[in-house]
Scaffold this active site. Structure first.
Site, PDB file in Angstrom:
ATOM      1  N   GLU A   8     -23.052 -12.881  20.235  1.00  0.00           N
ATOM      2  CA  GLU A   8     -23.645 -14.029  19.542  1.00  0.00           C
ATOM      3  C   GLU A   8     -23.625 -13.862  18.032  1.00  0.00           C
ATOM      4  O   GLU A   8     -23.561 -14.840  17.302  1.00  0.00           O
ATOM      5  CB  GLU A   8     -25.089 -14.245  20.024  1.00  0.00           C
ATOM      6  CG  GLU A   8     -25.687 -15.546  19.562  1.00  0.00           C
ATOM      7  CD  GLU A   8     -26.879 -15.970  20.414  1.00  0.00           C
ATOM      8  OE1 GLU A   8     -27.743 -16.656  19.875  1.00  0.00           O
ATOM      9  OE2 GLU A   8     -26.942 -15.624  21.611  1.00  0.00           O
ATOM     10  N   ASP A 104     -26.967 -13.650  23.803  1.00  0.00           N
ATOM     11  CA  ASP A 104     -28.327 -13.376  24.258  1.00  0.00           C
ATOM     12  C   ASP A 104     -28.493 -13.753  25.726  1.00  0.00           C
ATOM     13  O   ASP A 104     -27.999 -14.799  26.170  1.00  0.00           O
ATOM     14  CB  ASP A 104     -29.346 -14.156  23.422  1.00  0.00           C
ATOM     15  CG  ASP A 104     -29.600 -13.507  22.071  1.00  0.00           C
ATOM     16  OD1 ASP A 104     -29.055 -12.413  21.826  1.00  0.00           O
ATOM     17  OD2 ASP A 104     -30.350 -14.090  21.261  1.00  0.00           O
ATOM     18  N   TYR A 305     -35.745  -6.754  23.723  1.00  0.00           N
ATOM     19  CA  TYR A 305     -35.502  -8.173  23.424  1.00  0.00           C
ATOM     20  C   TYR A 305     -36.815  -8.917  23.165  1.00  0.00           C
ATOM     21  O   TYR A 305     -37.747  -8.845  23.958  1.00  0.00           O
ATOM     22  CB  TYR A 305     -34.762  -8.806  24.601  1.00  0.00           C
ATOM     23  CG  TYR A 305     -34.313 -10.221  24.369  1.00  0.00           C
ATOM     24  CD1 TYR A 305     -33.233 -10.491  23.532  1.00  0.00           C
ATOM     25  CD2 TYR A 305     -34.975 -11.284  24.976  1.00  0.00           C
ATOM     26  CE1 TYR A 305     -32.817 -11.805  23.321  1.00  0.00           C
ATOM     27  CE2 TYR A 305     -34.562 -12.590  24.773  1.00  0.00           C
ATOM     28  CZ  TYR A 305     -33.483 -12.843  23.936  1.00  0.00           C
ATOM     29  OH  TYR A 305     -33.073 -14.131  23.722  1.00  0.00           O
TER      30      TYR A 305
END
Length: 711
Positions: A8, A104, A305
């Site tokens: 990403e 992600d 995360y």
């Protein structure tokens, strides 16, 4: 043949390349004999704007609405088109056999990658890297367990449906409201209910009337006992009457109860919890906290995360606990960590619950040992918050003895309650043993004379205004803050996670500040005059959090393959038609509360004064006229006397810089001082950078409506 890895961001691509020993740096990608790693820059492809379908839509007209394309189209984002071309050429390269999506691990990350793949008409097999941290070990383990991309088709369909629905509703609602009332207004299924939340709390406070109530206490054996009563609030007369009845009556110890109890540490952090507590502790705004956690995740790789709604871990993470503890030896909790390293851990612990983890587990430290000296002040604070919560979750419960003494006086009972610590447990981490108490030595049947009787006056208090932390929590559980007609609606909101998602709530709050729909004064968030008018003008369906809850409920069903995404879009089209018709037929009026008598030099209409990030600006009230000019703004130019930032008034040669201390400089004086500071030479670029020339509008909804439009 090679595998193409699509990340990403460039930073994540570099992490993957390092973990997988991919070293051949090229323009826009990195490769070796087995892999090619490339990256998006966030979204490279987005939904096309209305004028893409018909040039006539470039001009906003109420009669053109609703704008509902038969088939939604996407376009390459201009400013990142160069990287898109690189990614496209790599996907279509005959040497590439498959694409590994490494964006992600979530709905939005899936959309970033799939929009690119759809745009280039990819026909090659897709695999998915699904990981919760970007450490070397996590990446390597993830590549050993790559998933079939087809498993995530429903996730993509849900992401695409959300994106298209937001576009259809947002574009039309915003254009309808703006053109109907000739004002810069914005509506959305997430923004507007959030304004309503703040407004509901504000109304509750405004209508609150304080009431006095009374309690009765007495001193017995050197301790304060409180009267036990079934009444929620006693009147002065009630309390005084009881006091007169028993003032000469002897008290009898009716019971002495001692129960050993345990308290457990708070759950591990999800994003909302962490943002809320960071605001409470350090007054860090939600967006600031998210950016800080993102840095700790991506750059330092010391946290997992961040965009998670879970407070738990999965069973398969039990074996990773000790390596995470080793990383925490770098903190001030070294002695506690050493003690925990000597223990064993089981999936039966409270922090492990597979069924409460969806995409990502709770935010916890990774196995990477932090260099505490390299962390910024904010990063250090957030990291230590996560570390503390993680350590507490591994420690024993806090054990205490709950003591209750009941003394009967006539027909009334007075009670004394206390907690006596037996074992600190997790509270030993911060040594917050605040349970030092007087020894309770009462025996059942003992008689006592009341040493005093005191009638205590109290007053009910209104609820607090929302701050940036508590508003986040309210968005997560709006059913606790607004009245709903049916219980099933509260259940829907509870099950779907309320307004927005953990990943979007901080942006929503920031956007509403920028739109001047809400404001914060002394930490109290209130609805502005503009925000109240938006609620009055908006169709009722858009002001209720039920809409976003119902959307989310269906999007989750789409993710699970239990609802057709096209049916969802058809419903949104019908809903949009209804919304537009409601706005068109409305007879309400909008009144600018910031209208000035300054005429627009372009069209002659009066201009409105708006706030910007660093000051104030005049903007034409006509949304089709983009004329604007600075009134005042904060700069990065420092006062030579007190070193505070100076405010700029006016523009060009007539500009004047003023400081709060009273010091004033003209543009000519400022230029001269700056040149002397730079040895007589300064470029326009440097001057612009130094001045931090920020002229973007804080309350301009067009910027959001015409770009990503995540309403």
């Amino acid at each position: 043949m090679k595998s193409l890895i699509l990340a990403e961001k460039p930073s994540v691509a570099r992490d993957i390349a390092e973990a997988m020993n991919i070293k051949g740096k090229r323009n826009g990608y990195i490769e070796n004999e087995k892999y090619v790693v490339t990256w998006a820059l966030g979204h490279l492809v987005t939904n096309a704007q209305p004028e893409h379908y018909d040039k006539a839509y470039k001009e906003w007209k109420l009669e053109d609405l609703p704008i509902i394309p038969k088939r939604m189209q996407t376009v390459v984002i201009g400013k990142t088109s160069k990287q898109f071309k690189t990614v496209k050429s790599l996907i279509l390269d005959k040497k590439v056999k498959e694409v590994i999506i490494a964006t992600d691990a979530g709905r939005e990350g899936e959309l970033v990658a799939r929009l690119i793949l759809d745009k280039v008409h990819n026909k090659k097999p897709i695999k998915r890297l699904w990981i919760s941290s970007v450490t070397k070990k996590a990446i390597q383990e993830g590549f050993k367990k790559l998933k079939d991309g087809r498993e995530f088709q429903h996730l993509y369909e849900a992401a695409l449906a959300r994106s298209e629905a937001d576009w259809i509703v947002g574009i039309n609602a915003t254009r309808a409201l703006t053109t109907k009332y000739d004002a810069q207004l914005s509506l959305g299924r997430v923004q507007t209910p959030t304004i309503q939340l703040v407004n509901a709390r504000q109304q509750e406070i405004n209508h609150f009337k304080a009431k006095k109530y009374y309690t009765l206490s007495t001193e017995i054996g050197g301790l304060t006992f409180q009267l036990s009563t079934n009444k929620q609030h006693m009147t002065m007369e009630d309390a005084t009457q009881i006091a007169n009845e028993i003032k000469h009556v002897e008290g009898n110890v009716d019971s002495v109860e001692k129960k050993v109890k345990k308290s457990h540490p708070k759950p591990l952090y999800n994003l909302t919890d962490l943002q809320q507590e960071a605001y409470q502790r350090y007054k860090m705004g939600p967006k600031e906290t998210l950016n800080t956690i993102q840095n700790l995740y991506e750059r330092h790789k010391v946290l997992t995360y961040p965009r998670t709604d879970s407070n738990y871990l999965t069973d398969d993470m039990v074996d990773t606990i000790k390596e995470r503890l080793y990383a925490l030896l770098a903190t001030d909790y070294k002695s506690q960590v050493k003690s925990l390293l000597g223990q064993s851990y089981s999936s039966k612990m409270r922090i492990f619950k597979n069924h409460k983890v969806s995409d990502h587990h709770a935010i916890i430290p990774t196995e990477v040992r932090p260099d505490m000296q390299s962390l910024s002040n904010r990063e250090s604070k957030i990291y230590m918050m996560v570390a503390e919560r993680f350590l507490e979750s591994l420690m024993a419960p806090h054990e205490y003895e709950a003591v209750r003494v009941n003394v009967t006086v006539g027909q009334h009972i007075f009670a004394f309650n206390e907690k006596v610590t037996r074992q600190l447990g997790y509270k030993a981490l911060k040594m917050n043993n605040d349970n030092v108490v007087k020894k309770v030595a009462f025996q059942k049947g003992e008689k006592y004379h009341l040493q005093s009787l005191k009638v205590n006056e109290h007053e009910t208090t209104p609820p607090d205004y929302f701050n940036e932390g508590s508003l986040l929590k309210a968005m997560e559980n709006p059913q606790n803050y607004i009245q709903l007609k049916e219980k099933k609606h509260a259940n829907t909101l509870r099950q779907t996670g309320g307004i927005g998602t953990v990943a979007t709530r901080a942006d929503i709050i920031e956007k509403l500040f920028n739109l001047n729909a809400i404001e914060s004064r002394d930490g109290k968030i209130k609805v502005t005059s503009k925000g109240k008018q938006i609620l009055d003008l908006a169709p009722q369906e858009l002001t209720s959090p039920l809409l976003t809850a119902e959307w989310e409920e269906k999007l989750l069903l789409i993710e699970k393959g239990r609802y057709n995404s096209r049916h969802f879009i058809d419903e949104m089209k019908a809903f949009t038609q209804s919304i537009v018709n409601t706005i068109k037929n409305s007879e309400q009026k909008y009144k600018h509360d910031n209208l000035t008598t300054t005429e627009c030099p372009t069209c002659g209409k009066f201009m409105i004064k708006v706030k910007t990030k660093n000051g104030q600006m005049l903007v034409c009230q006509d949304p089709t006229c983009k004329t604007k000019k600075n009134v005042q703004r904060k700069t990065n130019a420092r006062c030579p006397n007190c070193k505070k930032k100076m405010t700029l008034f006016g523009r060009g040669k007539d500009a004047v810089y003023r400081c709060v201390c009273g010091h004033t400089e003209t543009q000519e004086q400022m230029d001269k001082r700056f040149k002397n500071k730079s040895s007589g030479k300064v470029s326009k670029k440097e001057m612009k950078k130094y001045m931090n020339n920020e002229d973007s509008l804080e309350n301009n909804p067009f910027k959001d409506a015409l770009k990503n439009l995540k309403l």
